[in-house]
Design a protein around this motif. Structure first.
Motif, PDB file in Angstrom:
ATOM      1  N   ALA A   1      -7.920   1.488   6.486  1.00  6.92           N
ATOM      2  CA  ALA A   1      -7.072   2.580   6.002  1.00  6.92           C
ATOM      3  C   ALA A   1      -5.595   2.217   6.059  1.00  6.92           C
ATOM      4  O   ALA A   1      -4.848   2.408   5.082  1.00  6.92           O
ATOM      5  CB  ALA A   1      -7.341   3.847   6.803  1.00  6.92           C
TER       6      ALA A   1
ATOM      7  N   ASP B   1     -11.632   7.334   4.542  1.00  8.27           N
ATOM      8  CA  ASP B   1     -10.455   6.516   4.818  1.00  8.27           C
ATOM      9  C   ASP B   1      -9.325   7.315   5.449  1.00  8.27           C
ATOM     10  O   ASP B   1      -8.188   6.848   5.529  1.00  8.27           O
ATOM     11  CB  ASP B   1      -9.958   5.819   3.542  1.00  8.27           C
ATOM     12  CG  ASP B   1      -9.367   6.790   2.529  1.00  8.27           C
ATOM     13  OD1 ASP B   1      -9.498   8.024   2.727  1.00  8.27           O
ATOM     14  OD2 ASP B   1      -8.762   6.325   1.543  1.00  8.27           O
TER      15      ASP B   1
ATOM     16  N   GLU C   1      -5.922   6.363   0.827  1.00 10.89           N
ATOM     17  CA  GLU C   1      -5.726   6.133  -0.610  1.00 10.89           C
ATOM     18  C   GLU C   1      -4.875   7.233  -1.225  1.00 10.89           C
ATOM     19  O   GLU C   1      -4.065   6.976  -2.130  1.00 10.89           O
ATOM     20  CB  GLU C   1      -7.076   6.040  -1.320  1.00 10.89           C
ATOM     21  CG  GLU C   1      -6.978   5.739  -2.815  1.00 10.89           C
ATOM     22  CD  GLU C   1      -6.270   4.422  -3.114  1.00 10.89           C
ATOM     23  OE1 GLU C   1      -5.629   4.322  -4.183  1.00 10.89           O
ATOM     24  OE2 GLU C   1      -6.354   3.492  -2.294  1.00 10.89           O
TER      25      GLU C   1
ATOM     26  N   ALA D   1      -1.370   6.370  -0.556  1.00 12.28           N
ATOM     27  CA  ALA D   1      -0.941   5.283  -1.435  1.00 12.28           C
ATOM     28  C   ALA D   1      -0.683   5.792  -2.854  1.00 12.28           C
ATOM     29  O   ALA D   1       0.307   5.410  -3.497  1.00 12.28           O
ATOM     30  CB  ALA D   1      -1.993   4.181  -1.451  1.00 12.28           C
TER      31      ALA D   1
ATOM     32  N   GLU E   1      -4.171  -0.617   6.016  1.00  7.96           N
ATOM     33  CA  GLU E   1      -3.844  -1.659   5.045  1.00  7.96           C
ATOM     34  C   GLU E   1      -3.614  -1.079   3.648  1.00  7.96           C
ATOM     35  O   GLU E   1      -2.749  -1.546   2.897  1.00  7.96           O
ATOM     36  CB  GLU E   1      -4.952  -2.708   5.018  1.00  7.96           C
ATOM     37  CG  GLU E   1      -4.996  -3.612   6.245  1.00  7.96           C
ATOM     38  CD  GLU E   1      -5.518  -2.942   7.507  1.00  7.96           C
ATOM     39  OE1 GLU E   1      -5.361  -3.509   8.599  1.00  7.96           O
ATOM     40  OE2 GLU E   1      -6.097  -1.836   7.398  1.00  7.96           O
ATOM     41  N   LYS E   2      -4.386  -0.044   3.276  1.00  6.30           N
ATOM     42  CA  LYS E   2      -4.186   0.605   1.973  1.00  6.30           C
ATOM     43  C   LYS E   2      -2.795   1.221   1.860  1.00  6.30           C
ATOM     44  O   LYS E   2      -2.127   1.105   0.827  1.00  6.30           O
ATOM     45  CB  LYS E   2      -5.223   1.724   1.775  1.00  6.30           C
ATOM     46  CG  LYS E   2      -6.637   1.280   1.521  1.00  6.30           C
ATOM     47  CD  LYS E   2      -7.533   2.507   1.292  1.00  6.30           C
ATOM     48  CE  LYS E   2      -8.971   2.119   1.105  1.00  6.30           C
ATOM     49  NZ  LYS E   2      -9.847   3.317   0.904  1.00  6.30           N
TER      50      LYS E   2
END
Length: 319
Positions: free
Chosen positions: A171, A136, A140, A143, A173-174
């Motif tokens: 990616a 990704d 993450e 995030a 969107e995370k």
């Protein structure tokens, strides 16, 4: 069989930029007076450096050789660079190390949050190396870092400066779901210079990434920046402004490219302060809420003060 153990010669260090070692030197013209900055030697600088080191963190201020490090660290402002100090790409302008990075540090988000707390930051900037090796792209991890800062420092506003997550489905969107206050992704230069300056990236992918952030959450401020002095033409800078406004980008930064070493792209020209002032004036007429254009402008320079101005500009439009 005889085994010879060399206990005298030091193990040769891996080059910081192995892909650039065999390149011919690229010579830049001498720096003009308006580029010069003072060496960092204040108490505030030393205190910031201590907190960064105690928490085992990496800063882009050091890794990229930012000329504003003395000023920013004196005020206890630092831009944290997560996911290690080694980038999977080899941009011609960048001083960050190139190679295969190590595994992610699962405790890093908490360390960044703790350093944010110790520095008493009202506004924090978090960036990263490119991690094309991860499924990704490190989305993450971004995030998780945002969430950790929110939990430890709930009043701190968060600005992120991300890679392009090229070919990493979902990616972006995370990261956007973690709701940073400012989402920054730099174009770095004009389209015609990408093959020589930023060969691993795609200009219109970066434009689309910034546009997509606004589609996901219009309340997130978006930001992008370019360097000048890399051989671009003025009309190309104007076109970049138009492309960014088409993607509803709120904040534009324009700064002078400075060559980290002779193996990096040469400075083709030092743009004068008057030219920067002209770029800033034109950018405001095109509709940006905030513009910072000067020889020493960098993405996170004065980020906290600029965020307050962004908020005020948006509020003024809403009246």
């Amino acid at each position: 069989m005889v085994t010879i153990v060399d206990t005298v010669s030091a193990t040769p260090l891996r080059p910081r930029h192995p892909e650039k070692v065999n390149r011919p030197d690229a010579l830049s013209p001498p720096k003009p007076d308006w580029i010069r900055v003072r060496a960092p030697n204040t108490r505030g600088y030393a205190d910031t450096r201590k907190i960064v080191k105690e928490n085992g963190l990496v800063t882009v201020c050091e890794e990229a050789g930012c000329p504003n490090i003395g000023e920013c660290w004196d005020k206890k402002h630092a831009t944290f660079m997560i996911m290690g100090d080694t980038c999977t790409r080899a941009c011609a302008f960048c001083n960050v190390k190139t190679g295969m990075p190590g595994a992610l540090d699962a405790s890093e988000p908490e360390h960044v949050a703790e350093a944010t707390f110790k520095l008493g930051l009202a506004h924090i900037v978090v960036t990263s190396v490119d991690r094309d090796d991860l499924a990704d792209g490190g989305a993450e991890h971004f995030a998780e870092t945002i969430r950790a800062i929110r939990a430890r420092c709930p009043t701190t506003t968060i600005e992120i400066l991300t890679p392009d997550f090229l070919r990493k489905e979902g990616a972006l969107e995370k990261v956007a779901a973690a709701k940073p206050d400012v989402f920054n992704h730099n174009l770095e230069t004009v389209p015609s210079r990408y093959l020589t300056v930023r060969p691993g990236a795609r200009y219109f992918h970066s434009i689309r990434l910034l546009q997509r952030v606004k589609e996901i959450d219009p309340t997130i401020f978006t930001k992008s920046g370019i360097m000048v002095g890399l051989g671009e033409e003025r009309h190309e800078v104007m076109q970049v402004m138009d492309d960014l406004r088409s993607a509803e980008v709120d904040f534009l930064t324009i700064g002078q490219y400075l060559q980290p070493t002779r193996k990096h792209h040469a400075v083709m020209r030092y743009v004068t302060p008057d030219e920067f002032a002209g770029y800033e004036k034109v950018a405001y007429t095109k509709g940006f809420l905030m513009v910072s254009a000067s020889p020493l402008t960098r993405s996170s320079h004065h980020a906290g003060d600029d965020f307050a101005k962004l908020q005020a500009a948006r509020a003024a439009l809403a009246r």
